[in-house]
Scaffold this motif. Sequence first.
Motif, mmCIF file in Angstrom:
data_model
loop_
_atom_site.group_PDB
_atom_site.id
_atom_site.type_symbol
_atom_site.label_atom_id
_atom_site.label_comp_id
_atom_site.label_asym_id
_atom_site.label_seq_id
_atom_site.Cartn_x
_atom_site.Cartn_y
_atom_site.Cartn_z
ATOM 1 N N PHE A 117 0.838 -1.207 0.000
ATOM 2 C CA PHE A 117 0.000 0.000 0.000
ATOM 3 C C PHE A 117 0.868 1.250 0.000
ATOM 4 C CE2 PHE A 117 -2.041 3.508 2.200
ATOM 5 C CZ PHE A 117 -3.216 3.643 1.471
ATOM 6 N N HIS A 121 0.854 4.343 -2.450
ATOM 7 C CA HIS A 121 0.338 5.605 -1.898
ATOM 8 C C HIS A 121 1.338 6.160 -0.883
ATOM 9 C CE1 HIS A 121 -3.567 4.668 -3.725
ATOM 10 N NE2 HIS A 121 -3.395 3.445 -3.261
ATOM 11 N N VAL A 124 0.319 8.660 2.059
ATOM 12 C CA VAL A 124 -0.698 8.300 3.046
ATOM 13 C C VAL A 124 -0.046 7.505 4.174
ATOM 14 C CG1 VAL A 124 -2.875 7.092 3.475
ATOM 15 C CG2 VAL A 124 -2.494 8.260 1.284
ATOM 16 N N ARG A 283 -10.215 11.005 0.403
ATOM 17 C CA ARG A 283 -9.576 10.219 -0.673
ATOM 18 C C ARG A 283 -8.629 9.165 -0.099
ATOM 19 N NH1 ARG A 283 -10.618 7.883 -4.800
ATOM 20 N NH2 ARG A 283 -11.816 9.762 -5.335
ATOM 21 N N PRO A 284 -7.796 9.479 0.911
ATOM 22 C CA PRO A 284 -6.954 8.421 1.485
ATOM 23 C C PRO A 284 -7.756 7.253 2.024
ATOM 24 C CG PRO A 284 -6.148 10.561 2.158
ATOM 25 C CD PRO A 284 -7.456 10.808 1.469
ATOM 26 N N HIS A 286 -10.775 6.258 0.973
ATOM 27 C CA HIS A 286 -11.252 5.514 -0.198
ATOM 28 C C HIS A 286 -10.132 4.657 -0.789
ATOM 29 C CE1 HIS A 286 -15.382 6.826 -0.786
ATOM 30 N NE2 HIS A 286 -15.033 8.076 -0.529
ATOM 31 N N ASP A 287 -8.916 5.227 -0.871
ATOM 32 C CA ASP A 287 -7.780 4.483 -1.433
ATOM 33 C C ASP A 287 -7.462 3.253 -0.581
ATOM 34 O OD1 ASP A 287 -7.547 6.286 -3.481
ATOM 35 O OD2 ASP A 287 -5.908 7.427 -2.554
ATOM 36 N N PHE A 288 -7.473 3.438 0.744
ATOM 37 C CA PHE A 288 -7.160 2.304 1.610
ATOM 38 C C PHE A 288 -8.223 1.221 1.504
ATOM 39 C CE2 PHE A 288 -7.551 -0.078 5.546
ATOM 40 C CZ PHE A 288 -6.268 -0.589 5.666
ATOM 41 N N ALA A 290 -10.262 0.546 -0.989
ATOM 42 C CA ALA A 290 -10.139 -0.151 -2.276
ATOM 43 C C ALA A 290 -8.957 -1.105 -2.255
ATOM 44 C CB ALA A 290 -9.989 0.874 -3.406
ATOM 45 N N TRP A 291 -7.840 -0.644 -1.683
ATOM 46 C CA TRP A 291 -6.643 -1.491 -1.644
ATOM 47 C C TRP A 291 -6.846 -2.705 -0.756
ATOM 48 C CZ3 TRP A 291 -3.874 -2.660 2.768
ATOM 49 C CH2 TRP A 291 -2.731 -3.438 2.549
#
Length: 302
Positions: A117, A121, A124, A283-284, A286-288, A290-291
């Motif tokens: 991750f 990213h 983050v 956004r962070p 959401h990124d986490f 999804a990951w």
Amino acid sequence: MSRRQLPPLNALRVFETAARAPSLSAAAQELSITHGAVSRQIALLEDWLGQQLFVRQGQRNVATDHARAFAAEISAAFDRIGDAALRFGKAPQTRTVRVNAQTTLAMHWLMARLPAFHAAHPDVQIVVTTSSSADPAFRSGFDVAIRRDPPPGAEWQPYEKTPLFTERASVVASPSLLQTQPLRRLKDLAKHAFVATQTRVGAWEDWLNAAGVPEVRPVRFHRFDHYHVSLQAVIDGLGIGIGCTPTLDRELASGRLVMPFPEIQAGGATYVTLVPRDADKSRPLHDFLAWVHDAAAGQPAA
């Protein structure tokens, strides 16, 4: 609401530095103040607390055991304040996602995957806290929690729940134990000690039923209060246990654990992500999310 009874905050800052520094002079240098200023702030805090924090040993002032324990609490509080300042300050360069995960999942599944991750990213920061499956509720703030699927209840209504993965359970053992006590056939189970966990009642019974040998009894049972403790006992060769994939994929791939009967599996726990419905869906975050769901599905980080 009653007013908080807080010690002088500047004195706390000086004390926290002095308690972990090798000397008061070193603390003064770190804080860019004089040795005398450090001593005055410590004296102020001692007066407020009614408790001596440093004692003289030779030529040095040394923090007492009580003071070191107090300083550890203060350090943790300062860390939380710093994290909050990063999260809520204007345009922070590093964005933070707070993850609360059950201890076993954090130790054996999440930590092994976080480098992927961070590679995807780098801006983050993931802050992980852990909780026991026996905890009735969360004791600290978080953006997302990863837990075994909780039973229906009003306390879980404030969270958006999404399935992550379902474990499959089978017998696991340390290779060194099996060198001295082979486990080639199901009847060999009776020659071993079984490691069990109070938070996973019935795990052994479920697997023995799936194997068609519910009557098998071990040499002895070793019971522990938490699953991560039981797993360490198995890794150390105290006995054989019930382990789950994908949680233990890393231990199985590295050879720290082996699964003698991989074709015989019982159902395991389902893990879910829990996100407060009123959370800031940044956004962070959401990124986490999804990951972590891609990671659970065995997909590479994106």
